[in-house]
Every structure is written in C-alpha cells, then in structure tokens.
Design a protein around this motif. Structure first.
Motif, PDB file in Angstrom:
ATOM      1  N   ARG A  34      30.022 -15.787  21.347  1.00 23.92           N
ATOM      2  CA  ARG A  34      30.629 -16.708  20.458  1.00 23.92           C
ATOM      3  C   ARG A  34      30.889 -16.020  19.019  1.00 23.92           C
ATOM      4  O   ARG A  34      29.974 -15.209  18.501  1.00 23.92           O
ATOM      5  CB  ARG A  34      30.031 -18.119  20.220  1.00 23.92           C
ATOM      6  N   PRO A  35      32.101 -16.136  18.401  1.00 22.35           N
ATOM      7  CA  PRO A  35      32.199 -15.872  17.100  1.00 22.35           C
ATOM      8  C   PRO A  35      31.311 -16.452  16.348  1.00 22.35           C
ATOM      9  O   PRO A  35      30.580 -17.557  16.337  1.00 22.35           O
ATOM     10  CB  PRO A  35      33.696 -16.249  16.585  1.00 22.35           C
ATOM     11  N   ALA A  36      30.846 -15.793  15.100  1.00 27.49           N
ATOM     12  CA  ALA A  36      29.664 -16.166  14.195  1.00 27.49           C
ATOM     13  C   ALA A  36      30.631 -17.525  13.375  1.00 27.49           C
ATOM     14  O   ALA A  36      31.636 -17.307  12.891  1.00 27.49           O
ATOM     15  CB  ALA A  36      29.313 -15.460  13.082  1.00 27.49           C
ATOM     16  N   PRO A  37      29.916 -18.446  13.186  1.00 25.19           N
ATOM     17  CA  PRO A  37      30.328 -19.826  12.348  1.00 25.19           C
ATOM     18  C   PRO A  37      31.185 -19.191  10.958  1.00 25.19           C
ATOM     19  O   PRO A  37      30.212 -18.442  10.205  1.00 25.19           O
ATOM     20  CB  PRO A  37      29.433 -20.684  12.269  1.00 25.19           C
ATOM     21  N   ARG A  38      32.398 -19.336  10.521  1.00 30.53           N
ATOM     22  CA  ARG A  38      32.949 -18.850   9.611  1.00 30.53           C
ATOM     23  C   ARG A  38      32.498 -20.109   8.282  1.00 30.53           C
ATOM     24  O   ARG A  38      32.246 -19.152   6.970  1.00 30.53           O
ATOM     25  CB  ARG A  38      34.257 -18.867   9.436  1.00 30.53           C
ATOM     26  N   GLU A  39      32.502 -20.996   8.567  1.00 29.97           N
ATOM     27  CA  GLU A  39      32.423 -21.769   7.276  1.00 29.97           C
ATOM     28  C   GLU A  39      30.783 -22.056   6.832  1.00 29.97           C
ATOM     29  O   GLU A  39      29.751 -21.599   7.611  1.00 29.97           O
ATOM     30  CB  GLU A  39      32.747 -23.516   7.625  1.00 29.97           C
ATOM     31  N   THR A  40      30.661 -22.333   5.698  1.00 31.14           N
ATOM     32  CA  THR A  40      29.435 -22.716   4.988  1.00 31.14           C
ATOM     33  C   THR A  40      28.999 -24.136   5.340  1.00 31.14           C
ATOM     34  O   THR A  40      30.037 -24.941   4.885  1.00 31.14           O
ATOM     35  CB  THR A  40      29.286 -22.401   3.588  1.00 31.14           C
ATOM     36  N   PHE A  41      28.070 -24.435   5.945  1.00 27.90           N
ATOM     37  CA  PHE A  41      27.751 -25.787   6.232  1.00 27.90           C
ATOM     38  C   PHE A  41      27.015 -26.677   4.838  1.00 27.90           C
ATOM     39  O   PHE A  41      26.434 -26.193   4.018  1.00 27.90           O
ATOM     40  CB  PHE A  41      26.826 -26.011   7.115  1.00 27.90           C
ATOM     41  N   GLU A  42      27.488 -27.767   5.126  1.00 27.35           N
ATOM     42  CA  GLU A  42      27.366 -28.777   3.825  1.00 27.35           C
ATOM     43  C   GLU A  42      26.274 -29.871   4.290  1.00 27.35           C
ATOM     44  O   GLU A  42      25.756 -30.721   3.604  1.00 27.35           O
ATOM     45  CB  GLU A  42      28.463 -29.423   3.184  1.00 27.35           C
ATOM     46  N   ALA A  43      26.136 -30.114   5.743  1.00 27.30           N
ATOM     47  CA  ALA A  43      25.309 -31.331   6.343  1.00 27.30           C
ATOM     48  C   ALA A  43      24.785 -30.726   7.692  1.00 27.30           C
ATOM     49  O   ALA A  43      25.452 -29.734   8.300  1.00 27.30           O
ATOM     50  CB  ALA A  43      25.872 -32.487   6.454  1.00 27.30           C
ATOM     51  N   ALA A  44      23.470 -31.330   8.029  1.00 27.23           N
ATOM     52  CA  ALA A  44      23.100 -30.847   9.355  1.00 27.23           C
ATOM     53  C   ALA A  44      22.473 -31.862  10.082  1.00 27.23           C
ATOM     54  O   ALA A  44      21.873 -32.949   9.247  1.00 27.23           O
ATOM     55  CB  ALA A  44      21.976 -29.734   9.223  1.00 27.23           C
TER      56      ALA A  44
END
Length: 401
Positions: A34-44
């Motif tokens: 899978r491609p590495a997640p591009r976005e920076t996460f703001e919640a989890a």
C-alpha cells in the motif's frame, strides 16, 4: 487429567502462535504493497482490542469518515489480527503499532489534536500518557447500563454524550465529577449515517428487530434476555405468519456463559426451520453486518437495556425494553427503564399483545419528550453536525495551545 490439560493448553498455544504469525505475514504484505499515507493526521481513534470487539469501532466509521474530510483521521491498533481485519473494511487509514515507542515516534510527525476511545480497555492508558492531544471517550453506544457511569470517565479530557439524560445520569452516579467541564452533548451521529444493509422483501409482514445484548461479565451487568425471553417470544412471532424477524445477537454472546451460546444456537435453528417451512418469511440471522441499517427497516424492536434500545428509541417506533430476569442486575429506574414499560420474561409468549400495547398505549404520547431528553434534536443530520462541530472545536484548540 493433568497431562490432558497440559496437552490441550499446548495445542491452544501452538494454534495461537500459528495464527499470529499468519496475521503478521498478511499485514507485512499489505504494508509493503500500500502507498504510504500522504496526509498529516489531525485526529486518531485508539483501538487496542482483538477482532471480537470490532463492533465497537464499526459504528463510528461513517461519522469519522465525515470528520476526516476536514481533519484527517487514522485508526491506531495494537493487535495484528485486528489490523488485518480492519484493512479490508475500515474507510480510514489503519496504523498498526504494537509498541508504545512506535506511537511516540509517530505522534512527533503528526498534528494530532484529539484521540478518540470507543471502550474502556486498560491499554488506553498507554496512549493517554501523551499530553498534547485531547483524549475523548465516545463509547460504542449510549445506554443506561452500569458501564456508562464508570469512574474511569474522569481520566478523559472530554466525554461525548448523547444528551441531557446522560448528563443527569452522571451527575447522580459519579462523585466530584465536573460535568460542565468534561461533557459534550452530540446526540447519536451514527444514526444519521446508517450503513447499507441487505434488502428485505417488500410485503405486508411486520419486521421485528430482536437485538439482545450479551450476558455480561458480572452479575450487575446481566441485561441479556436471550435465555429468559427469547424461546417463547420467537415461537410466538414465527407462528403468526405475519412477522419477519431480524435477529441481531451481540458479538460477545456466550463468551462468559455457555448457556447463552446455546440459547443463540437455538434461536438460529428455530429461524432456519421457520424459513424452510415458509420461504416467504425470510427471517434473517444477522451476525456480521455493521449495525445501523436495521433501524430503518424494522417496524418494532425488542431490545435489552443497551445502546440498541436507545438508538431505536430515536426512531419513534415501538420499542419493547426487556426487564432483566436476574435480581442482581443493576437497573437504573431513573433512566429509560423507569420512563417506559418494560417487557418481562413471563410476558414473552404474549409478545403480540405487548407490541400492541406499546404501539398504542399511554407511552406513545410521551415518546417525543423522552427522545428529546435522551438525544436532543433528532432532525436528520443534526447529531452528526453536532459531533463534527464539537470535534472541530476541540481539535483546533489543541493544535494551537
């Protein structure tokens, strides 16, 4: 006998090791492809449980997917089997981090303003050590169960509750808890975005949702009606030829008490026989869909003191709330069980008359007030918007402090 037990324990350990290694290989293969997640996460969402408790997070898929449109959300899991299961069904990026050091390093690369928790797993405290995000308990369903007034709520920055009833419940049952500081009312956003479900025949049958909870892990939590109510009730409904039953057992049914596992099997067998005798009945045993679609297609619901009862209450359609058969069960008579009539085990064979009474009796006139008390505004989309607004405010605040 000791040797037999030892051999059985060894066989179990070997089986678990084999399964764990297979899951690790499956996850490693998935990670590599899978491609590495591009976005920076703001919640989890932090979910430390095994797959048996996936139902707890599944109901949050759609609300969290909507939140992710403005604040990207990831799901952090500790269990590799859970990671493998989620990768194929979860609409959010899944991050497998079995060690807290991995999570610590990952957080340094993100802008996490809030971490959400759907249960009270003790492992949550490993995540709650991090000071920057707000830690928010969202639970996996509003109810009057004893679990919903746990002193553990004091550990979180915020607890998202459905409405005024929960606010009052926590005021009655928790000591030295600042409700105004820690509680936020959001309604039930899951009801606003129900998942898709199987299609049912468009005929004149009345659809009855029977969704008993599990037996609980202690006497005060013995809310299930599966042993006490189900046999006579199922027989009565099947016999009419005018009803279609959606049987939705709790995923943990029988985990503690084998009698409930046996009772579940008996219900399944009864419905299978009924379908064989009358193919038009199309009774449904639903054990694997995401909960929510059943609310729209059902005409009446039989539920225990649980989140299912509360979710169905919001529809305004007839609800039969079962009375726990065990005298040891903790029943909050200031809650829903004290506001509408309850369905006793000795009434199970007369379920049709009970349905009629609930549908046309004196409780119907008070339903609107009860629903507002528990959920606030139930206009379609209102709860989801409250969840998004409150979450947005918390996330933005934590990103700026």
């Amino acid at each position: 006998m000791s040797l037999i037990r030892d051999l059985q324990a060894l066989a179990t350990a070997v089986t678990r090791t084999v399964i764990r290694r297979r899951n690790r290989r499956a996850w490693s293969s998935y990670e590599a492809s899978r491609p590495a997640p591009r976005e920076t996460f703001e919640a989890a969402i932090f979910f430390a449980d095994s797959p048996v408790n996936l139902y707890q997070i599944q109901q949050w898929y759609e609300p969290m997917r909507k939140l992710a449109e403005t604040h990207p959300v990831a799901v952090i899991v500790r269990n590799v089997a859970t990671a493998v299961a989620l990768k194929d069904e979860c609409p959010l990026p899944v991050i497998y981090q079995p060690f807290i050091a991995e999570t610590e390093s990952w957080l340094e690369t993100q802008r996490i303003g809030a971490v959400f928790y759907v249960n009270q797993n003790i492992v949550n405290f490993r995540m709650m050590r991090f000071r920057d995000p707000a830690h928010i308990f969202i639970s996996h369903g509003e109810s009057d169960k004893d679990y919903m007034a746990s002193n553990q709520l004091k550990a979180y920055d915020y607890t998202f509750i459905a409405g005024q009833a929960a606010y009052e419940r926590l005021g009655r049952r928790l000591v030295d808890f600042d409700r105004d500081k820690h509680l936020r009312r959001i309604g039930r956003p899951q009801v606003d975005v129900p998942p898709a479900g199987p299609s049912l025949p468009d005929d004149d049958r009345s659809v009855v949702l029977y969704a008993p909870t599990w037996e609980g892990d202690r006497p005060s939590m013995s809310y299930s009606s599966l042993v006490s109510h189900a046999p006579a009730m199922i027989d009565a409904l099947v016999a009419t030829g005018r009803h279609r039953i959606i049987y939705r057992p709790h995923p943990r049914t029988g985990v503690v008490d084998p009698a409930y596992r046996d009772a579940h099997r008996a219900v399944v067998e009864r419905l299978q026989k009924a379908n064989a005798a009358d193919p038009a009945a199309r009774h449904l045993v639903d054990t694997d869909s995401v909960f929510g679609w059943q609310l729209g297609v059902s005409d009446v619901c039989v539920a225990d003191i649980s989140a299912v009862a509360f979710d169905f209450l919001a529809t305004g359609k007839p609800l039969l709330l079962t009375e726990p058969a065990s005298p040891d069960t903790e029943v909050d008579r200031d809650g829903l069980a004290g506001k509408i009539r309850t369905f006793r085990a000795d009434e199970a064979a007369a379920v049709l008359s009970v349905i009629d009474d609930v549908a046309h009796g004196e409780d119907r006139g008070r339903y609107e007030q009860i629903v507002e008390h528990y959920f606030g505004d139930t206009t379609p989309g209102a709860s989801l918007q409250r969840f998004l607004d409150v979450s947005d405010k918390v996330i933005r605040h934590r990103q700026t402090v």
